[in-house]
Design a protein around this motif. Structure first.
Motif, short mmCIF file in Angstrom:
data_model
loop_
_atom_site.label_atom_id
_atom_site.label_comp_id
_atom_site.label_asym_id
_atom_site.label_seq_id
_atom_site.Cartn_x
_atom_site.Cartn_y
_atom_site.Cartn_z
N THR A 72 4.52 -11.94 -10.83
CA THR A 72 4.06 -11.35 -9.57
C THR A 72 4.65 -12.08 -8.38
O THR A 72 5.07 -13.23 -8.48
CB THR A 72 2.52 -11.40 -9.48
N LYS A 73 4.65 -11.40 -7.25
CA LYS A 73 5.14 -11.97 -5.99
C LYS A 73 4.01 -12.60 -5.19
O LYS A 73 4.25 -13.28 -4.21
CB LYS A 73 5.81 -10.88 -5.16
N GLY A 74 2.75 -12.32 -5.58
CA GLY A 74 1.62 -12.78 -4.80
C GLY A 74 1.45 -11.95 -3.55
O GLY A 74 1.97 -10.84 -3.44
N PHE A 75 0.69 -12.48 -2.59
CA PHE A 75 0.48 -11.82 -1.31
C PHE A 75 0.00 -10.38 -1.46
O PHE A 75 0.52 -9.46 -0.84
CB PHE A 75 1.72 -11.91 -0.43
N ASN A 76 -1.00 -10.19 -2.35
CA ASN A 76 -1.66 -8.89 -2.52
C ASN A 76 -0.80 -7.85 -3.21
O ASN A 76 -1.02 -6.65 -3.04
CB ASN A 76 -2.18 -8.37 -1.19
N GLU A 77 0.15 -8.30 -4.00
CA GLU A 77 0.98 -7.35 -4.75
C GLU A 77 0.11 -6.60 -5.76
O GLU A 77 -0.70 -7.20 -6.47
CB GLU A 77 2.09 -8.08 -5.49
N ALA B 201 -2.41 1.47 0.18
CA ALA B 201 -2.46 0.96 1.56
C ALA B 201 -3.90 0.87 2.04
O ALA B 201 -4.28 -0.11 2.71
CB ALA B 201 -1.63 1.85 2.49
N ASP B 202 -4.72 1.86 1.71
CA ASP B 202 -6.13 1.84 2.10
C ASP B 202 -6.85 0.66 1.45
O ASP B 202 -7.66 -0.02 2.11
CB ASP B 202 -6.82 3.14 1.69
N LEU B 203 -6.57 0.40 0.18
CA LEU B 203 -7.20 -0.73 -0.51
C LEU B 203 -6.79 -2.05 0.14
O LEU B 203 -7.63 -2.91 0.42
CB LEU B 203 -6.82 -0.73 -2.00
N GLN B 204 -5.50 -2.21 0.41
CA GLN B 204 -5.03 -3.45 1.03
C GLN B 204 -5.64 -3.64 2.42
O GLN B 204 -6.04 -4.74 2.79
CB GLN B 204 -3.51 -3.47 1.08
N ARG B 205 -5.75 -2.56 3.18
CA ARG B 205 -6.35 -2.64 4.52
C ARG B 205 -7.83 -3.02 4.43
O ARG B 205 -8.32 -3.86 5.18
CB ARG B 205 -6.17 -1.32 5.27
N ALA B 206 -8.55 -2.42 3.48
CA ALA B 206 -9.97 -2.73 3.32
C ALA B 206 -10.16 -4.20 2.94
O ALA B 206 -11.05 -4.88 3.48
CB ALA B 206 -10.60 -1.82 2.26
N GLU C 236 -8.19 -6.67 3.63
CA GLU C 236 -7.86 -7.50 4.80
C GLU C 236 -9.02 -7.53 5.79
O GLU C 236 -9.27 -8.54 6.44
CB GLU C 236 -6.58 -6.98 5.48
N GLN C 237 -9.78 -6.44 5.87
CA GLN C 237 -10.95 -6.42 6.75
C GLN C 237 -12.09 -7.26 6.17
O GLN C 237 -12.80 -7.93 6.91
CB GLN C 237 -11.42 -4.97 6.96
N ILE C 238 -12.26 -7.22 4.86
CA ILE C 238 -13.35 -7.95 4.21
C ILE C 238 -13.08 -9.45 4.17
O ILE C 238 -13.97 -10.26 4.45
CB ILE C 238 -13.58 -7.40 2.79
N ALA C 239 -11.86 -9.84 3.79
CA ALA C 239 -11.49 -11.26 3.65
C ALA C 239 -10.09 -11.45 4.23
O ALA C 239 -9.11 -11.50 3.49
CB ALA C 239 -11.55 -11.70 2.20
N PRO C 240 -9.98 -11.55 5.57
CA PRO C 240 -8.67 -11.67 6.22
C PRO C 240 -7.90 -12.90 5.77
O PRO C 240 -8.47 -13.97 5.57
CB PRO C 240 -9.01 -11.77 7.70
N MET C 241 -6.59 -12.73 5.61
CA MET C 241 -5.74 -13.85 5.18
C MET C 241 -5.78 -15.01 6.16
O MET C 241 -5.73 -16.16 5.76
CB MET C 241 -4.30 -13.37 4.98
N ASN C 242 -5.86 -14.71 7.45
CA ASN C 242 -5.74 -15.77 8.46
C ASN C 242 -7.08 -16.30 8.96
O ASN C 242 -7.13 -17.02 9.95
CB ASN C 242 -4.90 -15.27 9.64
N ALA D 48 -10.53 -11.91 -5.12
CA ALA D 48 -10.59 -11.85 -6.57
C ALA D 48 -12.04 -11.83 -7.06
O ALA D 48 -12.38 -11.10 -8.00
CB ALA D 48 -9.83 -13.02 -7.19
N ALA D 49 -12.89 -12.63 -6.43
CA ALA D 49 -14.30 -12.67 -6.82
C ALA D 49 -14.98 -11.33 -6.56
O ALA D 49 -15.84 -10.89 -7.33
CB ALA D 49 -15.03 -13.79 -6.08
N LEU D 50 -14.60 -10.65 -5.49
CA LEU D 50 -15.20 -9.37 -5.17
C LEU D 50 -14.76 -8.26 -6.11
O LEU D 50 -15.55 -7.38 -6.46
CB LEU D 50 -14.88 -8.98 -3.72
N LEU D 51 -13.50 -8.28 -6.53
CA LEU D 51 -13.01 -7.22 -7.42
C LEU D 51 -13.19 -7.52 -8.90
O LEU D 51 -13.25 -6.60 -9.70
CB LEU D 51 -11.54 -6.91 -7.13
N LYS D 52 -13.22 -8.78 -9.28
CA LYS D 52 -13.49 -9.24 -10.65
C LYS D 52 -12.23 -9.33 -11.52
O LYS D 52 -11.27 -8.60 -11.33
CB LYS D 52 -14.54 -8.39 -11.35
#
Length: 137
Positions: A7-12, A56-61, A63-69, A89-93
């Motif tokens: 994986t590349k990481g960063f929400n891939e 894209a919707d999942l990644q945006r959601a 980012e709103q719940i647990a922003p990277m920065n 990861a804890a939220l999605l399992k």
């Protein structure tokens, strides 16, 4: 069984349905359950319609719940900058169960299995697949 992914990481987000289907066919189980587990604390498994808009919707959601920065106590303790990854990861399992019916994964028409790597660097990931055959009295 063990399935490996680079994986590349960063929400891939990686669709892993084809690899799981092949493993189910090799197992030869007609009725049962496929249990998947990803080993690690910065990735998760789930299902989604694997198309650009839904991803894209999942990644945006997320980012709103647990922003990277955002500020995270984990980052202060370890200095690795991936506190957001642990929360996501804890939220999605780390695991997922899918029924097997007629030798096939019982997924909906538009439902695919995905692995999401939230970490802030590339990784080698292992998804452990356990196939359990249904017992019939």
């Amino acid at each position: 069984m063990e399935l490996e992914f680079s994986t590349k990481g960063f929400n891939e987000i990686i669709e892993i349905t084809p690899q799981v289907r092949k493993a189910i066919q090799r197992a030869g189980v007609k009725e049962g359950v496929a249990h998947l587990f990803v080993a690690g604390s910065t990735e998760a498994l789930t299902t989604i319609e694997y198309e650009r808009g839904a991803l894209a919707d999942l990644q945006r959601a997320l980012e709103q719940i647990a922003p990277m920065n955002a500020t995270y106590a984990h980052n202060e303790a370890w200095g690795d900058g991936n506190g957001y990854a642990h929360l996501r990861a804890a939220l999605l399992k780390p695991d997922l169960c899918v029924p097997i019916r007629g030798g096939k994964l019982a997924l909906g028409t538009w439902q695919q299995i995905i692995l999401i790597d939230f970490d802030n660097r590339p990784r080698e990931r292992q998804v452990y697949l356990t196939v359990t055959e249904a017992s019939h009295p």
